[in-house]
Design a protein around this motif. Structure first.
Motif, PDB file in Angstrom:
ATOM      1  N   SER A 164       3.236   7.807   2.131  1.00 14.69           N
ATOM      2  CA  SER A 164       3.342   6.863   3.247  1.00 14.69           C
ATOM      3  C   SER A 164       4.284   5.698   3.019  1.00 14.69           C
ATOM      4  CB  SER A 164       1.961   6.317   3.601  1.00 14.69           C
ATOM      5  OG  SER A 164       1.198   7.290   4.261  1.00 14.69           O
ATOM      6  N   ILE A 165       4.889   5.592   1.838  1.00 21.15           N
ATOM      7  CA  ILE A 165       5.958   4.618   1.625  1.00 21.15           C
ATOM      8  C   ILE A 165       7.286   5.343   1.408  1.00 21.15           C
ATOM      9  CG2 ILE A 165       6.858   2.879   0.036  1.00 21.15           C
ATOM     10  CD1 ILE A 165       3.922   1.987  -0.366  1.00 21.15           C
ATOM     11  N   ILE A 166       7.304   6.268   0.474  1.00 23.40           N
ATOM     12  CA  ILE A 166       8.559   6.922   0.082  1.00 23.40           C
ATOM     13  C   ILE A 166       9.167   7.699   1.258  1.00 23.40           C
ATOM     14  CG2 ILE A 166       9.534   8.675  -1.454  1.00 23.40           C
ATOM     15  CD1 ILE A 166       8.771   5.954  -2.818  1.00 23.40           C
ATOM     16  N   ARG A 167       8.317   8.398   2.017  1.00 19.04           N
ATOM     17  CA  ARG A 167       8.840   9.195   3.135  1.00 19.04           C
ATOM     18  C   ARG A 167       9.443   8.328   4.239  1.00 19.04           C
ATOM     19  NH1 ARG A 167       4.402  10.603   4.887  1.00 19.04           N
ATOM     20  NH2 ARG A 167       3.863  11.157   6.991  1.00 19.04           N
ATOM     21  N   PRO A 168       8.735   7.326   4.766  1.00 17.96           N
ATOM     22  CA  PRO A 168       9.385   6.481   5.784  1.00 17.96           C
ATOM     23  C   PRO A 168      10.594   5.720   5.238  1.00 17.96           C
ATOM     24  CG  PRO A 168       7.174   5.669   5.261  1.00 17.96           C
ATOM     25  CD  PRO A 168       7.303   7.016   4.640  1.00 17.96           C
ATOM     26  N   ALA A 169      10.569   5.336   3.976  1.00 12.73           N
ATOM     27  CA  ALA A 169      11.745   4.673   3.402  1.00 12.73           C
ATOM     28  C   ALA A 169      12.940   5.618   3.436  1.00 12.73           C
ATOM     29  CB  ALA A 169      11.451   4.219   1.973  1.00 12.73           C
TER      30      ALA A 169
END
Lengths: 422, 422
Positions: A164-169
């Motif tokens: 939920s952080i790496i993917r949207p980033a």
């Protein structure tokens, strides 16, 4: 009135302007409000904005830095709705999340709450990808990634339980950092799967990722390495049996060239077949723990919940304890195995952040597949917004370090980002 | 009206009475209310009692079992004050703690909230030790231990960050179980130091400890081993350089005899000197994490907080990150070392629960010293109320298993408790 300046400057540059008197402590706040007024109608990154201009901050590593908070982070003065669209909601909590105080102590200014998927799982909110409004920004920290990508705030916070952080980033073309598990307190932040949930943040500069790490943990300032001579980089995505989109393959290849140009020794990382099971284990741990952790929300609100969340909780309710235990024990063991790799073979790992660019449509937030194993391992992960794919869309890659080696990982990434793309 | 029965019967015996029709689902509730009316004026175990008789439960492993909840466990229908005496407090939370739903799904009845020390640290509440009203019941789960010891409820819940379950269980003469770290969700329970906080429970029967573990985790039912033939028990208290009170030495010696009589092989456990540092590491992790986790409470309410809590938070605010990291890394490594001991050398460890019997006075809650290392290691710990010290006061000893070997630990303890004291 404030003096206009480059909105996308790094936090340290703004601090220098404050010291020299070129800027006042609320200047960045006002610029961000203008930017939000211009971009928010399209991007829809915000659940709620602070209704008033804050008091000017006095000092701190984040003095005058406007920040966005994923709307599962509780605040006294702003409502929290956990992405539920109203079936859960409070106009203000009894106590701020610990993060709020840690940030404000460093002079940060809370700009508002950013859109999250429902309870930080898959049901999307309203946010669109600033690079292409027909595409998802990714999730679950959708609004935080999009707000930073759209230049609305220089810093925003999210959480990662799967990706939920790496993917949207990666989808939004910003830095996204998930530190070592438990590095920063989650007190006052809705939990989903406690042995996976990790607080992290988005920024447009690697230096800002580093500054924020120091501001929150009180770790010493992190300087970029001057060179990557002698640094060993292992290339390995997990899972490793999936064919990545050509965009991601190119981004990985280009990153590899940049690393080598700086002196790094880039090699394939031979992780044995036990690592292949981690993706399934992560899913099982997540389902089992979510079924426990969200038991009361499910009891009160199952009728209002998105079907995928209900399905996950109900899957977790029937998962045998023995399976959960096996997954946790295997993860424990592989954390040790990986730590030995980090001593003996590599300093950091280079991996795909996602299968490809942000998928089309706003009905889903993409697949966290390539983040699941690393999240279960509890290792620090950093998305580098290094690539451009078809239609110029952002493509990220992750650098991964060993647990508690966040500073080493960030120092290597800092060096890597100082070179202009080749 | 209900049929009187032995208040201190085990949960399974009550379930059998329900099946046979000898008891009705609310009978135990009513008996407990009578017992509370008789004993509470002296013992002062409760912060608040449920105002109404609940609906009769239909089924479940804990059908009709009245339970007490430490008053840091949030409930919709009952107030929570976190032991603050009012500077923090809510008449009811938006959502029940996950535990409440997990318990009610198994038919348990929430009797009320039990007294906790301030935010589960050291400032005592009003509770007295049921065995001697001039002595502390221990803390921080003071009311839960005392309520079970006084026969007011057969089951009560607490949390342990240093020694907040094992110590009061030892002082109050009841079973107290801290399962493997993260075994049961803490959602909706105030956190203090997230990498240490563990939910656990008190009961008067080892079988009830086992039943509750199965009810909450959905692990298979745990049967006592028929014999301890071949079971290896290592004797080792941490820290090991402190002279234990004679009462505790005698309790350990007597337990050893019982173990050997059942066939166990009892040997000293040679833990190397690195384990000696764990007590200090636990203190550092606790201070560092509490300073983060309670940052907002400290900002809002430092003036109202007890001085020891303020001192801990402020100590944590200045503890260097490098020290925290070193403590966490050492703990990680020693968890692995200990796991190898649990494979190669012993099945369980026998250790002191506390220095001695409950200290006199109500101004302090005793010292968690002998629990700190085990809590940091995340291993399951069970207080056995096996001894009587001077003035007939209870003395406990702990049995400790490896992480995720809760069922093995409980099966061994079950066998041990079937023998009458020799």
């Amino acid at each position: 009135m404030y003096e206009p300046f480059d909105m996308t400057m790094a936090i340290e540059a703004f601090r220098n302007r404050l010291v020299s008197g070129e800027s006042q402590p609320l200047d960045w706040w006002h610029l961000c409000r203008e930017r939000i007024a211009a971009r928010e109608p399209e991007v829809q990154a915000w659940e709620v904005l602070a209704p008033r201009t804050p008091e000017p901050p006095a000092a701190g590593l984040l003095c005058g830095v406007p920040v966005g908070l994923k709307d599962i982070i509780e605040t006294r003065d702003l409502p929290t709705a956990w992405g539920t669209g109203g079936y859960l909601g409070t106009p203000g909590s009894l106590v701020d999340a610990a993060l709020v105080t840690l940030l404000e102590r460093q002079g940060a200014l809370i700009m508002g709450k950013t859109v999250t998927t429902e309870l930080a799982y898959f049901t999307p909110g309203k946010t669109r990808n600033p690079h292409d409004l027909t595409r998802t920004p990714g999730g679950s920290s959708s609004g935080s990634a999009a707000a930073v990508a759209a230049g609305m705030v220089p810093l925003a916070f999210g959480t990662q339980t799967a990706g939920s952080i790496i993917r949207p980033a990666s989808y939004c073309g910003v830095f996204g950092f998930k530190p070592t598990f438990d590095a920063v307190s989650l007190a006052g932040i809705k939990s989903f799967a406690p042995s996976l949930d990790t607080l992290g943040w988005f920024a447009n500069h690697i230096e800002d990722i580093c500054t924020t790490f120091s501001a929150l943990t009180r770790a010493p300032a992190i300087d970029a390495l001057p060179t990557l001579d002698g640094v060993r980089v292992g290339v390995r995505s997990l899972p490793s049996d999936r064919v990545l989109d050509a965009d991601v393959q190119r981004a990985l290849a280009r990153t590899r060239i940049r690393l080598e140009r700086l002196g790094a020794n880039v090699v394939p990382l031979p992780l044995d077949e036990r690592f292949a099971a981690l993706v399934e284990y992560q899913k099982e741990v997540m389902a089992y723990e979510a079924a426990q952790t969200l038991a009361s929300e499910h009891r009160q609100h199952a009728d209002s919940m998105g079907p995928r969340l209900v399905a996950l909780i109900e899957e977790g309710q029937t998962l045998p304890y023995a399976r959960y235990r096996q997954a946790q024990q295997a993860a424990n063991e592989l954390r040790q195995v990986l730590s030995r790799f980090f001593v003996d073979e590599v300093d950091v790992i280079l991996a795909a952040s996602a299968q490809g660019v942000a998928p089309e449509g706003l009905q889903a937030t993409g697949d966290p597949l390539f983040c699941r194993a690393w999240t279960l391992l509890g290792v620090p992960c950093l998305n580098l917004p290094l690539g451009r794919g078809h239609q110029g869309l952002p493509v990220g890659v992750q650098l991964i370090g060993d647990r508690f080696q966040d500073d080493r990982l960030l120092a290597i990434a800092g060096c890597l980002m100082q070179v202009r793309p080749g």
